[in-house]
Structures are given as C-alpha cells and as structure tokens.
Motif scaffolding. Structure first.
Motif, mmCIF file in Angstrom:
data_model
loop_
_atom_site.group_PDB
_atom_site.id
_atom_site.type_symbol
_atom_site.label_atom_id
_atom_site.label_comp_id
_atom_site.label_asym_id
_atom_site.label_seq_id
_atom_site.Cartn_x
_atom_site.Cartn_y
_atom_site.Cartn_z
ATOM 1 N N VAL A 157 0.833 -1.205 0.000
ATOM 2 C CA VAL A 157 0.000 0.000 0.000
ATOM 3 C C VAL A 157 0.866 1.253 0.000
ATOM 4 O O VAL A 157 0.647 2.189 -0.773
ATOM 5 C CB VAL A 157 -0.938 -0.010 1.232
ATOM 6 C CG1 VAL A 157 -1.668 1.327 1.350
ATOM 7 C CG2 VAL A 157 -1.928 -1.161 1.135
ATOM 8 N N LEU A 158 1.890 1.222 0.872
ATOM 9 C CA LEU A 158 2.724 2.401 0.986
ATOM 10 C C LEU A 158 3.454 2.713 -0.330
ATOM 11 O O LEU A 158 3.600 3.878 -0.712
ATOM 12 C CB LEU A 158 3.742 2.201 2.112
ATOM 13 C CG LEU A 158 4.145 3.482 2.818
ATOM 14 C CD1 LEU A 158 2.941 4.089 3.525
ATOM 15 C CD2 LEU A 158 5.256 3.213 3.812
ATOM 16 N N SER A 159 3.908 1.686 -1.035
ATOM 17 C CA SER A 159 4.548 1.917 -2.330
ATOM 18 C C SER A 159 3.608 2.656 -3.256
ATOM 19 O O SER A 159 3.985 3.634 -3.908
ATOM 20 C CB SER A 159 4.946 0.601 -3.000
ATOM 21 O OG SER A 159 5.625 -0.213 -2.117
ATOM 22 N N PHE A 160 2.349 2.165 -3.302
ATOM 23 C CA PHE A 160 1.360 2.834 -4.162
ATOM 24 C C PHE A 160 1.215 4.289 -3.766
ATOM 25 O O PHE A 160 1.187 5.179 -4.608
ATOM 26 C CB PHE A 160 0.012 2.123 -4.089
ATOM 27 C CG PHE A 160 -0.055 0.883 -4.933
ATOM 28 C CD1 PHE A 160 0.374 0.899 -6.245
ATOM 29 C CD2 PHE A 160 -0.552 -0.299 -4.411
ATOM 30 C CE1 PHE A 160 0.323 -0.241 -7.027
ATOM 31 C CE2 PHE A 160 -0.614 -1.452 -5.186
ATOM 32 C CZ PHE A 160 -0.168 -1.415 -6.497
ATOM 33 N N VAL A 161 1.115 4.511 -2.435
ATOM 34 C CA VAL A 161 0.920 5.877 -1.960
ATOM 35 C C VAL A 161 2.088 6.763 -2.397
ATOM 36 O O VAL A 161 1.891 7.852 -2.947
ATOM 37 C CB VAL A 161 0.776 5.899 -0.421
ATOM 38 C CG1 VAL A 161 0.788 7.329 0.100
ATOM 39 C CG2 VAL A 161 -0.510 5.190 -0.016
ATOM 40 N N PHE A 162 3.308 6.268 -2.184
ATOM 41 C CA PHE A 162 4.479 7.069 -2.542
ATOM 42 C C PHE A 162 4.538 7.342 -4.036
ATOM 43 O O PHE A 162 4.834 8.453 -4.472
ATOM 44 C CB PHE A 162 5.768 6.375 -2.086
ATOM 45 C CG PHE A 162 6.088 6.627 -0.650
ATOM 46 C CD1 PHE A 162 6.170 7.931 -0.175
ATOM 47 C CD2 PHE A 162 6.306 5.586 0.229
ATOM 48 C CE1 PHE A 162 6.465 8.175 1.157
ATOM 49 C CE2 PHE A 162 6.604 5.827 1.547
ATOM 50 C CZ PHE A 162 6.677 7.126 2.019
ATOM 51 N N LEU A 163 4.254 6.314 -4.804
ATOM 52 C CA LEU A 163 4.294 6.497 -6.251
ATOM 53 C C LEU A 163 3.270 7.534 -6.670
ATOM 54 O O LEU A 163 3.529 8.413 -7.493
ATOM 55 C CB LEU A 163 4.043 5.170 -6.971
ATOM 56 C CG LEU A 163 5.113 4.089 -6.721
ATOM 57 C CD1 LEU A 163 4.780 2.820 -7.483
ATOM 58 C CD2 LEU A 163 6.478 4.594 -7.126
ATOM 59 N N GLY A 164 2.084 7.433 -6.058
ATOM 60 C CA GLY A 164 1.037 8.401 -6.379
ATOM 61 C C GLY A 164 1.453 9.814 -6.008
ATOM 62 O O GLY A 164 1.312 10.743 -6.807
ATOM 63 N N LEU A 165 1.988 9.950 -4.796
ATOM 64 C CA LEU A 165 2.415 11.274 -4.348
ATOM 65 C C LEU A 165 3.484 11.846 -5.271
ATOM 66 O O LEU A 165 3.439 13.006 -5.657
ATOM 67 C CB LEU A 165 2.966 11.194 -2.917
ATOM 68 C CG LEU A 165 1.925 11.037 -1.821
ATOM 69 C CD1 LEU A 165 2.594 10.879 -0.470
ATOM 70 C CD2 LEU A 165 0.966 12.229 -1.824
ATOM 71 N N LEU A 166 4.445 11.001 -5.620
ATOM 72 C CA LEU A 166 5.506 11.497 -6.484
ATOM 73 C C LEU A 166 4.954 11.939 -7.821
ATOM 74 O O LEU A 166 5.331 12.981 -8.361
ATOM 75 C CB LEU A 166 6.577 10.441 -6.720
ATOM 76 C CG LEU A 166 7.652 11.094 -7.570
ATOM 77 C CD1 LEU A 166 8.752 11.644 -6.719
ATOM 78 C CD2 LEU A 166 8.161 10.233 -8.664
ATOM 79 N N TYR A 167 4.027 11.133 -8.338
ATOM 80 C CA TYR A 167 3.454 11.477 -9.637
ATOM 81 C C TYR A 167 2.790 12.846 -9.573
ATOM 82 O O TYR A 167 2.991 13.694 -10.453
ATOM 83 C CB TYR A 167 2.470 10.402 -10.078
ATOM 84 C CG TYR A 167 2.177 10.484 -11.544
ATOM 85 C CD1 TYR A 167 3.129 10.068 -12.466
ATOM 86 C CD2 TYR A 167 0.972 11.010 -12.011
ATOM 87 C CE1 TYR A 167 2.895 10.168 -13.820
ATOM 88 C CE2 TYR A 167 0.735 11.109 -13.361
ATOM 89 C CZ TYR A 167 1.696 10.694 -14.267
ATOM 90 O OH TYR A 167 1.461 10.810 -15.602
ATOM 91 N N LEU A 168 2.018 13.046 -8.487
ATOM 92 C CA LEU A 168 1.365 14.350 -8.327
ATOM 93 C C LEU A 168 2.402 15.455 -8.206
ATOM 94 O O LEU A 168 2.273 16.522 -8.809
ATOM 95 C CB LEU A 168 0.481 14.344 -7.081
ATOM 96 C CG LEU A 168 -0.795 13.523 -7.219
ATOM 97 C CD1 LEU A 168 -1.581 13.561 -5.907
ATOM 98 C CD2 LEU A 168 -1.654 14.045 -8.372
ATOM 99 N N PHE A 169 3.456 15.174 -7.447
ATOM 100 C CA PHE A 169 4.503 16.171 -7.254
ATOM 101 C C PHE A 169 5.119 16.590 -8.589
ATOM 102 O O PHE A 169 5.261 17.774 -8.894
ATOM 103 C CB PHE A 169 5.589 15.602 -6.336
ATOM 104 C CG PHE A 169 6.799 16.471 -6.224
ATOM 105 C CD1 PHE A 169 6.790 17.598 -5.408
ATOM 106 C CD2 PHE A 169 7.951 16.188 -6.954
ATOM 107 C CE1 PHE A 169 7.908 18.408 -5.314
ATOM 108 C CE2 PHE A 169 9.072 16.992 -6.865
ATOM 109 C CZ PHE A 169 9.043 18.111 -6.045
ATOM 110 N N ILE A 170 5.430 15.585 -9.385
ATOM 111 C CA ILE A 170 6.082 15.876 -10.664
ATOM 112 C C ILE A 170 5.140 16.612 -11.610
ATOM 113 O O ILE A 170 5.523 17.536 -12.318
ATOM 114 C CB ILE A 170 6.557 14.554 -11.321
ATOM 115 C CG1 ILE A 170 7.702 13.949 -10.525
ATOM 116 C CG2 ILE A 170 6.974 14.765 -12.753
ATOM 117 C CD1 ILE A 170 8.991 14.725 -10.608
ATOM 118 N N GLN A 171 3.867 16.173 -11.598
ATOM 119 C CA GLN A 171 2.922 16.729 -12.570
ATOM 120 C C GLN A 171 2.352 18.070 -12.137
ATOM 121 O O GLN A 171 2.116 18.942 -12.957
ATOM 122 C CB GLN A 171 1.765 15.745 -12.805
ATOM 123 C CG GLN A 171 2.184 14.454 -13.478
ATOM 124 C CD GLN A 171 2.718 14.669 -14.889
ATOM 125 O OE1 GLN A 171 2.341 15.610 -15.571
ATOM 126 N NE2 GLN A 171 3.627 13.809 -15.319
#
Lengths: 303, 416, 261
Positions: A157-171
């Motif tokens: 779950v945490l991996s998904f969360v981090f990936l999601g957060l990073l994606y938002l950060f980048i975009q």
C-alpha cells in the motif's frame, strides 16, 4: 493458480520497493545524465535509521505496542530526513564540483561515496546486522494457500501511496515542473529562469526521501538492516529504471513492478538462488535490444 | 599557407627517436616533476642501501615500507629510464629475502594487485571503459587452475607441470570470457557499461557459488598444488612473488608497447570521442573488445597465480571488493599509466597491510585496526577526493586528463 | 560519372522530417556547396553521408557501392571523410596524434606486432609520422605538431580537423562550415586550402557554408536545401538568380551580404 497468485503478490511487494528506489535513479538521471551509484546506500541508511528509531522506542517506551502507527510514521519520516540530508551533502561535495568534468568523473565519485557509506555502516555496526523490533505481528492473512504478511500489505500500500504522491509532485507542483523542464533541456530551462542548481538539489532530495522511506519499510519487511543491503536492491532498482526507459517516471514505476514480478516468477523455474541473475540478464537484454526501455521511445542521435 | 613551418621544427618533428614512443611525450615535464626526478636520482642509492641492506628486521616493516614507497615514487616520477628500472628491479628482487613470511605475503599481494591493476588499466585507463566486474576474469583464471589441478576432482594432469600450461590456457579462457561479456555490452554508453559489468562480476560469483557439481560451491576447492619450475617447487610466498613480479614486468612491457602503437592511439581516440574515432576508420567495437580481452587475459593470469599461492579458493574470494580494490588503485594511482598503477598498488594494498593494527586515538576519535578495518572507508573517501582534487591520479599519465572523453553536455551553473 | 549519388533520401526524427526525398549527384573532383538557411537539413545530410544517421528511406551510393547503413568506420574505409561543424577533435591528444588516428586505416600494427615492435612496424610508424607532418604542413600547421588539440587557436583547430580527415586519404571530403567563426583573412586562407585539396590532391569536396563569398568563390556546383527539401541546384551564378532560393533566403540577407556567421 494459487501458487501463481502468491508469486504475483510477492512480486508486487518487492516490485514496489524497486519502483520507489528506481524513481531516485531515474529522476537524477533525468536532470544530470548521471547514475547516482550511491543511491542504494541512501536506501540502506534509511533502513538503519528505521532500526535505530524503532529500537529506541522499543527500549525506552511502550509506544511500539500502543501506537505502532505513530512510531512507524516517525521512523519513516526520520529515514527520509537522514537520506535527504545525506543526498544533499553528497551532491554538494561529491557531485557538484564535477558537473563540468568528464563523464566518468562523477560516476567514479559516486562509486566512492557508495563504498564510503557502506563501509562506514559496516564499521559502525561491527559487521553485525541489526534486527528490527517486532512492530508488526509476524502473522499473515491467509486466503486458501496464499499468505500475505501484514507488513507486506503495508509495504504494498505504501509503495502505491508514494508512487502516487511522487506522480502528483512531478505533474502538479512548480518544483515538479522545474524538474521536468531541466530534464528536458537544461540550457533552455535555465534561460526560462529556472534555477538549475536548486532544481538539481530538489531532485536529489526527492529521490533520497523515497529511498529513505523505502529503506525503513523494507527493513521492517526483512526485519534486518545490514550495511550491504542497499547494494543489490540498488542495482535492481537501476535495472527497473532502465527497463522503464531511464529518465521516465512512469517507466521507472512500471519497470519496478515488472522486475519484481519477473523475479518472483523466475524463482518457480530456477530457484531462489538465481533471482539476482534474472535481474541482470533482463538488464543486459534490455540494454542490448531496447536501450530506450521497454516502454520508452526510440531515439538515435550520435552527432 | 603552405610551408609556413620553420625547418628546425620540421626536423624536430621528423626525429624518430622523439616520435617513436609517443608523440610529444617529452614536452610536459614540470619543474616540480624535474626536481623530484633529480631528487630521486640522488636519493635512490643511499636509501636503497639502507632499505635493502638493513631491511625490515632492523627498521620494522612500517619504516621499510615508507622508504620503499618514497624510493618507488621518486623512481616512478623520474626519467631515469634504464637506471631506474635496474635499481627498481634489484630492490624488488632483493628486499623479500630480508623479510619474514607475513611481510613477504604483503609483497606478494602488492605485486598481484599491481598485475591486476595493469590489466584493468588497459580497459579503464587506455580505452576508457569503466569495468566494475574485473573480478570475473580473476575468478575464471583461479577456478580454471583449481579445477584442473586439485586432487579432489581427480584431473589426470601432471600437477608438477600443469601450472605453466594452465597459465596461458587461463589467459586465453579469460580473454574469451571477456569477449563473450564484451560483445553484448560494448555498444553501451560508459555508465551503463559500468553497471552491466558489475552485474557480470556478481553473476560469475553466484554461478560459482551455486554450480556445486562443477565448482564444489561455497565449500571451495582445496589442496591446489604449487607450480614447479624445473624440479624446484615454487611453494613459498617469495617464489610465487617472483612469478607475479615477472608477470608484472611482462604485462607492463606489453601494455605500454601496445599503448604506444596504433592500437593505443585508437583506444585513446575512442576514449576522447567514440563516434569521431569510428568515422576516422577505427572499428570501435573491435578495439574495445581488444582492450577487454587483454585486460581479461591479464586478470585470468593473475587468478591462476592467486589460486596456486592460496592452495584453496572459495567463491567468496571473488566478491565485488576485489573489483573495487583494483579499480581504486588504478584511479588513485593514476589512470592510463603503469607507473601510477604500481604506486597505487603499494599505497592501497601495501599500506593497509602495514597499518593493519595501527590505531588512531585523537580526542574522541578512536579508530583501531586502521588498515584492517577502515581500508574501504578510506578508499571510498579517496576516490571522491581524487576525482575532485586530482582527477589524473597521484602519478598522472604524461599528459593531463587524457583518460576521459570530454563531457558532451555543456552545463550552466546558475539560471539567468 | 558521379562519384556520389544520393537517391530519394529522407530522414525523420520522431515524426519530424529533417530531410525529405533529397536526391543529388556529385561529380568526381569537383567542389560542391550545400547551402540553405538554418535548419534546412544540411548537417543532417552530412550525417547521413558519413553514417552518423541511417536514412529513414532512400539510398546512398559512393563509387558504385551502396554505403547507407554501413557502420562509420566502413564508410571511412570506403573513402569518405569529414569535418564537424562544432569542432570534434580528440582534444587531449596532440595535433600529430590526431592526424595519426586519421591514418589508422593505412597502418597495420596489431597487438602482437605492437608488443614485438618489429622493424617493419617501426618503419611503417615512422612513415606515418612523416606523412602526418607533411599533412599538417599542407594545412598550414607546421611547427604545431606537439600542441594539444585544445590548445590550438580556433582557426588552427578547423585546419587540424581537415588534416585529420585528409589522413584517412578519402576520395571525397565533407567539410561542415569550414570557415565558421573565421575572420576574412583566415577565410581566404581556407578557400585557398580547399582549392588545393581538389587541385593538388584531386579530391572531391562537398562543403556546407554560410558565407556566400566562400560559396560563390570556391564552389563549382551548388545544392540548395530548405526545410529538408532540395529547392535548387546548379552553377553558382544560376542558383544565385533562382527565385526559390531568393525566397528561401528572403529576410535573412545572407545571400546578398556577407553571410550569416
């Protein structure tokens, strides 16, 4: 069938770790065209920070039992802080002076940093692995023959969360846009008023934060922190970044999961001892046949 | 436009003595270099007499080693040519006779790593290919000799002579391994190559570890016989040290001669700008493979000697640290030249051994067993420091920074 | 008979068409200019001719041999050599070493003979050094043999690139903006050198050039590219009058005045 699902779940678990670390490689590569060889060591330092934090809580309080969510959160945050601090220091000392240097120079410097960190921790721990206190119950959810540890669920779950957060950060964020702009074309980005130096530092920091957090969670998953633990996952994560087309954020994510799942499945056919070989073979195969990555676009420019 | 050069420069340019070895080599002596060289010439003999005549038994290993390093440094910096080589050779041959077994072991290690460094230097220093998996070739040589000669595999070889047959065999085998690894990866850019070779190094170790049927797995191979030279068994560290030393001289001679030829020029051009080298007619893949194969062959030869010296080999002998040690001594010593490699081997392999149980106790800093426990910490820091402060290494190749391809991206420091 | 024949060559980069269906022929021992506004595809054409790029479609024939898609070193062996717009010398090597790399194909030293240093190899190397010295003198770099390439003045670097390319002993030499960044005096020297390449060494020369004075002064035949397409070709005086060429250059002023650089 259940066996396959189990392999898939195991693959997604470890794949998430690879994906999160791979982002650090791919981001730094994107802006600097450099492989941060010491990135796996940031992950390792995160794992140690996690250990020391949780162990401190274990020894001096009962918080690990009463509010594990809090202690884990603190461990993760501290892991990120330590990794980010280290990353900024290494960028400043070991990489920035070499930005205009010949190509191999920063790479060798990064190898030096990697050796340095690994061996400092080897000495600091007297070559003994540090065993995490039991924060998570080592029990598993069982559905038929499929076993899923609690910490494993947490990790996925945490991996998904981090990936999601990073994606938002980048975009979505300004800093993210700056990173993408510098990755695209540093000269132009600089002309457009983007502070390249600061953007590079942000990139290192973001990658390090992810690696540090991944280190803590991975440490809890494997229950031990050792000085050498960053090495193999580091190379695997690099492999994942290459699989996804180095420089590409979604590519690194997909590459991580792809590698994790391939590895898990390969254990069924070749046994666990050849797991690492599978990753390297994949890496070599991709570099030779699709150097622009499994999902990337081809480009050939030589002149 | 034509004929604007003066006659004297033309004559100088045509002087074959000047050009044969390496065009323009002589032009780069700095004043400090010359001073050190002069110092070296004058200081060598008394120092040699002290170091050699009285030896470690009188001075203790640390002082002897310090003297040795200074003398070597002076000799390597100087242009004393034949004289220097003779002095050096005499010293290296004579000194071990004054040493005890432990010290001889150190001399052997230095020489062995110098040999490996000479090999890796061909790959990294000459051709500019960053190989992090050099241990693979070392391992293949070591295991080839171990498997052919050790009694536990009952190979019907005459153990007395097999060493001298296996040695060239191992070099050829390692070269083939090098080519086999090189073919797929040499089209890659420099930093990818580093990671892939690192992977290969690990794969080889994992394979040795897991292929129990062939290699006896983690248990290792034992009772590897010593080589014979005529009827003499080369059993002690001194005898095998001489074997490595001879290997170093042959390898250094060959490597430097190749560097000073068309082949070396092609490598240098590849290092500078691969595509342009290719468009000048250099078959870059072939030349990179050549560098890989030569480096591998030297590493394989080193492996055979190592195997013979140790009498037993284990997969864990061939881990990443070996590759790192060799790479570090090449880079810190001075990429692209054999003298730097020799100095690097003395400092990086010899010094930690000499300082094995050396302790530092300053204020709150207490570091015990400096040489034994902290060598890799220091190597890591040294790699970074050398890249930033002195990228050409302690003993640079005769021309500064010739070891790198120029960075291909121009990078602005600050935004405008 | 044409020494070089480019047949319907196109090249696209990620959908962007850099060169579109270009055909041209070059007669042996002529000096041919390729001109066009910035981004017209001139350097792309050179990169295709020397193997740095592969054509997306079309064929390139040199001396009756198909050369497109060959690796760089085989194109060099076929007899084509070049210089670069952004000078690409081996900058940490000396001038003479740069030229010696150019003569790589004409030497035969291999690992074994290099180690043994046979008399034959020594002699061959001496000859190569001698001819490198002569080549350097030919381009006007006598006395600069031992200078590191990056220490040479800009104009000298351009000439060293030519010397290196000449050492390959090509039948056709491609010069990418040989006078870029040169002052008028240096440009005149360069024109003289280019003429000498053809007159003395009987070489075919194709050059990209922005300075019209150079183009008109030295080229016997001109091909004009614009937006990746060939819009005109012919003798300099005819091309100069071609309406499409004038339009392509309209506003840049390059055709009439001294040149873009």
């Amino acid at each position: 069938m259940q066996e396959w699902i189990q392999l898939l779940i195991d693959g997604i678990t470890i794949g998430g770790v690879y994906a999160v670390i791979a982002l650090g490689y791919t981001l730094v590569y994107g802006v600097l065209r450099m492989i941060n060889f010491a990135h796996g060591e940031l992950f390792m330092m995160g794992a140690f920070t996690g250990y020391y934090t949780l162990n401190g809580f274990e020894k001096h309080s009962s918080l690990n039992d009463s509010v594990p969510v809090l202690t884990i959160a603190i461990a993760i945050v501290l892991g990120m802080v330590v990794a980010v601090t280290l990353a900024l220091v290494m960028e400043r000392i070991a990489y920035r002076p070499l930005r205009r240097a010949p190509r191999l120079a920063p790479l060798i410097s990064a190898i030096g940093v990697s050796i340095l960190l690994r061996n400092i921790m080897l000495r600091a721990t007297n070559a003994q692995g540090k065993v995490y206190p039991k924060v998570f119950p080592r029990t598993a959810v069982e559905i038929g023959e499929i076993r899923l540890l609690y910490v494993q669920i947490f990790l996925i779950v945490l991996s998904f969360v981090f990936l999601g957060l990073l994606y938002l950060f980048i975009q979505r964020t300004k800093a993210g846009v700056a990173i993408r702009a510098v990755a695209e074309d540093r000269d132009t980005a600089s002309l457009m008023g983007i502070n390249v130096d600061r953007t590079i530092m942000t990139t290192f920091a973001v990658g390090a934060a992810l690696a540090g957090a991944a280190g803590v969670v991975y440490g809890m998953f494997v229950t031990t922190a050792t000085s050498g633990m960053g090495f193999i996952p580091g190379i695997k994560a690099f492999t994942a970044a290459v699989l996804g087309g180095i420089g590409s954020v979604p590519g690194a994510m997909a590459g991580g999961y792809f590698l994790g799942i391939s590895e898990a499945i390969s254990t069924k056919f070749f046994g666990a001892q050849y797991k690492d070989v599978v990753a390297f073979v994949l890496l070599v195969a991709v570099l030779i046949f699709r150097p622009w990555g499994l999902f990337g676009k081809r480009e050939d420019k030589r002149a | 436009m034509k004929g604007s050069g003066s006659l004297s420069s033309l004559r100088a340019a045509l002087d074959p003595g000047r050009y044969w070895s390496r065009a323009g080599e002589q032009l780069q002596t700095t004043t400090s270099g010359a001073a050190v060289a002069r110092f070296g010439q004058y200081a060598v003999l008394p120092l040699l007499a002290i170091a050699g005549g009285l030896g470690p038994s009188y001075f203790g290993i640390r002082w002897t080693f310090a003297i040795l390093v200074i003398v070597m440094y002076a000799l390597l910096r100087s242009r004393s040519g034949l004289f220097g080589m003779v002095v050096l050779g005499a010293m290296l041959v004579y000194l071990p006779h004054q040493m005890d077994t432990f010290e001889r072991g150190i001399m052997f290690d230095i020489a062995l790593y110098a040999l490996l460094g000479i090999g890796l230097n061909v790959v990294v220093g000459y051709a500019g290919l960053l190989d992090l998996g050099y241990v693979a070739f070392f391992a293949s040589g070591a295991y080839l000799y171990a498997l052919i000669s050790a009694p536990q595999f009952g190979g019907g070889f005459d153990v007395g002579t097999s060493f001298w047959i296996v040695l060239p065999m191992a070099m050829v085998l390692a070269a083939l391994v090098g080519i086999a690894l090189g073919v797929p990866v040499l089209r890659l850019r420099g930093d990818y190559l580093a990671i892939v070779t690192l992977g290969f190094g690990e794969i080889i170790r994992i394979m040795i570890n897991n292929q129990d049927g062939v290699t006896n797995g983690p248990v290792g191979v034992f009772a590897i016989p010593k080589p014979h030279f005529g009827s003499t068994e080369l059993s002690g560290p001194v005898e095998l040290y001489f074997v490595v030393l001879a290997g170093c001289f042959v390898a250094a001679f060959a490597a430097e001669r190749i560097r000073d030829s068309r082949v070396g020029r092609a490598w240098e051009a590849i290092r500078e700008d691969e595509d342009v080298a290719s468009s000048m007619g250099v078959n870059t893949t072939a030349y990179k493979l050549m560098a890989f194969a030569i480096g591998a062959a030297i590493g394989g030869g080193g492996g055979v000697i190592y195997s013979a010296k140790q009498s037993a080999v284990f997969p864990s002998d061939f881990n990443l640290d070996v590759s790192i040690n060799v790479l570090a001594l090449v880079i810190i010593g001075g990429m692209g030249n054999v003298r730097g490699v020799i100095l690097g081997a003395m400092l990086l392999i010899g010094l930690p051994e000499v300082l094995r149980d050396f302790s530092i106790n300053i204020a709150f800093i207490h570091l015990d067993n400096l040489g034994a426990d902290y060598r890799l910490v220091i190597f890591g820091a040294a790699l970074v420091a050398v890249m930033i402060l002195r990228p050409e290494g302690l003993l640079p190749a005769r021309r500064r920074q010739a070891q790198f391809e120029p960075a291909d991206v121009l990078e602005p420091e600050v935004a405008t | 008979m044409a020494i070089l024949s480019v047949r319907h060559v196109s090249r696209a980069f990620e959908g962007l068409i850099a060169l579109n269906d270009v055909s041209m022929e070059v007669e042996a021992e002529t000096i041919v200019g390729v001109i066009g506004p910035n981004g017209a595809g001139k350097t792309t054409l050179f990169n295709l001719l020397t193997g740095f790029y592969r054509p997306t479609s079309g064929e390139i024939w040199f001396e009756g041999k198909r050369v497109d898609g060959l690796p760089l070193h085989r194109i060099a062996a076929a007899g084509i050599s070049r210089t670069f717009q952004n000078i690409r010398l081996f900058s940490n090597m000396t001038a003479i070493e740069n030229v010696l790399v150019g003569s790589h194909l004409h030497l035969s030293t291999n690992i074994a003979t290099a180690i043994l240093r046979l008399p034959f190899t020594v002699k061959q190397e001496k000859r190569a050094v001698q001819s490198a010295v002569e080549t350097l003198r030919f381009v006007g770099l006598a006395g600069r043999e031992n200078e590191l390439a990056w220490n040479l003045a800009y104009g000298e670097q351009r000439r060293l690139e030519i010397a290196r390319a000449l050492a390959v002993r090509p039948r056709m030499l491609l010069l990418d903006e040989p006078t870029a960044g040169m002052n008028p005096g240096e440009s005149v020297d360069m024109i003289r050198l280019i003429r000498a390449l053809r007159d003395d060494l009987r070489m075919t020369v194709v050059l990209i050039e922005h300075q019209m004075r150079v183009v008109m002064g030295v080229c016997e035949y001109i091909t004009v590219l614009d937006h990746g397409e060939k819009i005109s070709e012919g003798r300099p005086e005819d091309v100069q009058k071609d309406q499409r060429v004038i339009e392509a250059y309209l506003g840049t002023g390059a055709l009439l005045s001294e040149g873009a650089s």
